[in-house]
Design a protein around this motif. Structure first.
Motif, PDB file in Angstrom:
ATOM      1  N   SER A 213       0.815  -1.210   0.000  1.00 35.29           N
ATOM      2  CA  SER A 213       0.000   0.000   0.000  1.00 35.29           C
ATOM      3  C   SER A 213       0.850   1.261   0.000  1.00 35.29           C
ATOM      4  N   LYS A 214       2.124   1.130   0.345  1.00 35.05           N
ATOM      5  CA  LYS A 214       2.972   2.322   0.433  1.00 35.05           C
ATOM      6  C   LYS A 214       3.996   2.378  -0.705  1.00 35.05           C
ATOM      7  N   SER A 215       5.014   1.543  -0.667  1.00 28.99           N
ATOM      8  CA  SER A 215       6.030   1.621  -1.716  1.00 28.99           C
ATOM      9  C   SER A 215       6.209   0.303  -2.435  1.00 28.99           C
ATOM     10  N   GLY A 216       5.290  -0.600  -2.330  1.00 35.83           N
ATOM     11  CA  GLY A 216       5.428  -1.877  -2.997  1.00 35.83           C
ATOM     12  C   GLY A 216       6.174  -2.860  -2.134  1.00 35.83           C
ATOM     13  N   GLU A 217       6.941  -3.737  -2.742  1.00 38.61           N
ATOM     14  CA  GLU A 217       7.636  -4.765  -2.002  1.00 38.61           C
ATOM     15  C   GLU A 217       8.768  -4.168  -1.169  1.00 38.61           C
ATOM     16  N   TYR A 218       8.949  -4.740   0.014  1.00 38.58           N
ATOM     17  CA  TYR A 218      10.095  -4.442   0.872  1.00 38.58           C
ATOM     18  C   TYR A 218      10.292  -2.965   1.206  1.00 38.58           C
ATOM     19  N   PRO A 219       9.333  -2.301   1.825  1.00 40.45           N
ATOM     20  CA  PRO A 219       9.564  -0.913   2.221  1.00 40.45           C
ATOM     21  C   PRO A 219      10.592  -0.793   3.336  1.00 40.45           C
ATOM     22  N   THR A 220      10.772  -1.852   4.132  1.00 42.58           N
ATOM     23  CA  THR A 220      11.832  -1.853   5.142  1.00 42.58           C
ATOM     24  C   THR A 220      12.595  -3.166   5.045  1.00 42.58           C
ATOM     25  N   ILE A 221      13.912  -3.058   5.199  1.00 46.57           N
ATOM     26  CA  ILE A 221      14.797  -4.219   5.083  1.00 46.57           C
ATOM     27  C   ILE A 221      15.822  -4.145   6.202  1.00 46.57           C
ATOM     28  N   ASN A 222      16.061  -5.255   6.866  1.00 46.68           N
ATOM     29  CA  ASN A 222      17.085  -5.355   7.891  1.00 46.68           C
ATOM     30  C   ASN A 222      18.026  -6.495   7.531  1.00 46.68           C
ATOM     31  N   ALA A 223      19.319  -6.303   7.793  1.00 47.37           N
ATOM     32  CA  ALA A 223      20.295  -7.301   7.361  1.00 47.37           C
ATOM     33  C   ALA A 223      21.445  -7.428   8.351  1.00 47.37           C
ATOM     34  N   CYS A 224      22.107  -8.565   8.283  1.00 45.04           N
ATOM     35  CA  CYS A 224      23.374  -8.777   8.984  1.00 45.04           C
ATOM     36  C   CYS A 224      24.346  -9.412   7.995  1.00 45.04           C
ATOM     37  N   PHE A 225      25.627  -9.195   8.203  1.00 46.79           N
ATOM     38  CA  PHE A 225      26.615  -9.675   7.240  1.00 46.79           C
ATOM     39  C   PHE A 225      27.965  -9.865   7.922  1.00 46.79           C
ATOM     40  N   LYS A 226      28.839 -10.623   7.256  1.00 40.56           N
ATOM     41  CA  LYS A 226      30.155 -10.940   7.792  1.00 40.56           C
ATOM     42  C   LYS A 226      31.197 -10.844   6.691  1.00 40.56           C
ATOM     43  N   GLU A 228      35.151 -11.310   5.090  1.00 42.60           N
ATOM     44  CA  GLU A 228      36.080 -12.451   5.041  1.00 42.60           C
ATOM     45  C   GLU A 228      37.054 -12.448   6.211  1.00 42.60           C
ATOM     46  N   ASN A 229      37.381 -11.248   6.731  1.00 41.43           N
ATOM     47  CA  ASN A 229      38.313 -11.162   7.855  1.00 41.43           C
ATOM     48  C   ASN A 229      37.657 -11.422   9.206  1.00 41.43           C
ATOM     49  N   GLY A 230      36.354 -11.748   9.217  1.00 38.85           N
ATOM     50  CA  GLY A 230      35.658 -12.064  10.458  1.00 38.85           C
ATOM     51  C   GLY A 230      34.855 -10.916  11.035  1.00 38.85           C
ATOM     52  N   LEU A 231      35.079  -9.698  10.549  1.00 40.11           N
ATOM     53  CA  LEU A 231      34.317  -8.539  11.016  1.00 40.11           C
ATOM     54  C   LEU A 231      32.843  -8.705  10.658  1.00 40.11           C
ATOM     55  N   THR A 232      31.965  -8.353  11.604  1.00 40.42           N
ATOM     56  CA  THR A 232      30.526  -8.471  11.354  1.00 40.42           C
ATOM     57  C   THR A 232      29.873  -7.092  11.339  1.00 40.42           C
ATOM     58  N   GLY A 233      28.688  -7.033  10.728  1.00 37.74           N
ATOM     59  CA  GLY A 233      27.962  -5.774  10.654  1.00 37.74           C
ATOM     60  C   GLY A 233      26.474  -5.989  10.519  1.00 37.74           C
ATOM     61  N   SER A 234      25.743  -4.891  10.663  1.00 40.34           N
ATOM     62  CA  SER A 234      24.287  -4.934  10.515  1.00 40.34           C
ATOM     63  C   SER A 234      23.844  -3.687   9.765  1.00 40.34           C
ATOM     64  N   ALA A 235      22.641  -3.752   9.191  1.00 36.18           N
ATOM     65  CA  ALA A 235      22.155  -2.629   8.391  1.00 36.18           C
ATOM     66  C   ALA A 235      20.640  -2.620   8.357  1.00 36.18           C
ATOM     67  N   SER A 236      20.080  -1.420   8.140  1.00 34.35           N
ATOM     68  CA  SER A 236      18.629  -1.297   7.982  1.00 34.35           C
ATOM     69  C   SER A 236      18.329  -0.207   6.965  1.00 34.35           C
ATOM     70  N   TRP A 237      17.267  -0.433   6.198  1.00 36.54           N
ATOM     71  CA  TRP A 237      16.786   0.538   5.216  1.00 36.54           C
ATOM     72  C   TRP A 237      15.286   0.696   5.375  1.00 36.54           C
ATOM     73  N   CYS A 238      14.813   1.936   5.312  1.00 36.02           N
ATOM     74  CA  CYS A 238      13.381   2.203   5.396  1.00 36.02           C
ATOM     75  C   CYS A 238      13.021   3.240   4.345  1.00 36.02           C
ATOM     76  N   PHE A 239      12.039   2.900   3.497  1.00 35.42           N
ATOM     77  CA  PHE A 239      11.643   3.792   2.409  1.00 35.42           C
ATOM     78  C   PHE A 239      10.227   4.334   2.575  1.00 35.42           C
ATOM     79  N   THR A 240       9.658   4.123   3.768  1.00 28.01           N
ATOM     80  CA  THR A 240       8.292   4.610   4.011  1.00 28.01           C
ATOM     81  C   THR A 240       8.186   5.461   5.265  1.00 28.01           C
ATOM     82  N   GLY A 241       9.286   5.642   5.978  1.00 27.26           N
ATOM     83  CA  GLY A 241       9.240   6.392   7.221  1.00 27.26           C
ATOM     84  C   GLY A 241       8.973   7.878   7.010  1.00 27.26           C
TER      85      GLY A 241
END
Length: 327
Positions: A213-226, A228-241
């Motif tokens: 109803s707002k922006s179609g598929e996936y208006p908000t996305i949250n992720a985690c990733f790693k 190759e050197n072992g460092l980890t991270g996280s991320a979030s995107w919001c297109f309807t806020g």
């Protein structure tokens, strides 16, 4: 000096030609032809008024004897097709980011580049901007110690995306149908920067919302990733806020401090250490596309090396596809 005569595959927008004016700002380079699948009268007139050849047959322009390199600025879903056509015709390609609409298409592009020996470049402009050099310096000099975590946060309503100062959408506009397109167009640049700083990401996963109803598929996305050197991270995107929640930050956390910067805004880099807080404001060029485009042209002319290639761009698509569970 080899003169690079560009053929531009356009988006269907009369502003497109202005967006590609950067090619004529580099010595030994200019746009000589432009093509678009649809015959937009305003775009056609803009092209012809600048003494540039115009046609609606992409293959015809690619095979033109007046063209010796191709820039692909069309819809992302067409990148792989046009890039393969160009490379099989012996024409080097320079492709708007992201390289393709999925990882498999990136692999196809790279395979044809390898088979033909024709180079392929990816337009990740941030790689050649001074602020990234400054961030790399802070990290490599150990000013925040050993890096222990990376956090990325982006929030902006779709209507506000076109005003991002350090992001140039194709044709100077953004008209997305859904949050997935926003994600690919923006997160590809963010992950390219992170993989320049910390090497390739080998694990990634995501959780996505769905609100058509707002922006179609996936208006908000949250992720985690790693990495190759072992460092980890996280991320979030919001297109309807709401606009009050706008955010564009990458936080790099070390055991001796923290580094915060924006990817798409001309904001100072914030460096926090035991010595206190410092704000660093690197100079940005008047056109953020110019340094990388100059690098590509000089590579084609044989006196420089460009590292923003189809090969270097492909891990970005791998991460995006993994976050959206494409495979």
């Amino acid at each position: 000096m080899k003169y690079i005569k560009w053929g531009i595959i356009c988006d269907d927008n009369e502003q497109t030609l202005d967006a590609y004016g950067v090619f004529g700002q580099v010595e030994g380079s200019d746009i000589v032809a432009a093509a678009c699948r649809t015959d937009n009268p305003a775009l056609r007139e803009a092209v012809r008024s600048n003494d540039i050849e115009w046609c609606t047959d992409i293959q015809e322009m690619i095979e033109s004897e007046t063209v010796n390199a191709i820039y692909i600025g069309s819809t992302t879903s067409t990148h792989a097709t046009y890039a393969i056509m160009a490379m099989k015709a012996g024409k080097p390609t320079y492709i708007a980011a992201p390289l393709a609409s999925n990882y498999a298409d990136c692999a196809r592009i790279n395979r044809v580049s390898g088979e033909t020996g024709v180079p392929c470049y990816a337009a990740y402009f941030h790689r050649n901007l001074p602020y990234l050099d400054e961030i790399r310096r802070i990290i490599t000099q150990g000013l925040i110690g050993n890096i222990v975590n990376v956090r990325l946060a982006f929030s902006c309503p779709v209507a506000g995306l076109a005003s991002l100062p350090l992001y140039i959408p194709k044709g100077n506009r953004i008209e997305f149908d859904n949050g997935e397109e926003c994600f690919y167009e923006l997160a590809s640049h963010q992950f390219d920067i992170l993989q320049v700083l910390f090497d390739v990401i080998i694990e990634a996963d995501g959780i996505c919302s769905d609100d058509p109803s707002k922006s179609g598929e996936y208006p908000t996305i949250n992720a985690c990733f790693k990495f190759e050197n072992g460092l980890t991270g996280s991320a979030s995107w919001c297109f309807t806020g709401h606009v009050s929640g706008k955010e564009d930050k990458v936080r790099i956390i070390g055991d001796k401090g923290k580094l915060t910067f924006s990817v798409f805004h001309d904001s100072p880099i914030e460096l926090i250490t035991v010595a206190g807080t410092e704000f660093i404001s690197p100079h940005h060029p008047s056109d953020i596309r110019l340094p990388l485009t100059k690098n590509v042209i000089e590579d084609l002319q044989g006196f420089n090396v460009c590292v923003s290639t189809g090969i270097s761009a492909t891990p970005d698509n791998w991460v995006l596809d993994r976050i959206l569970a494409k495979f």
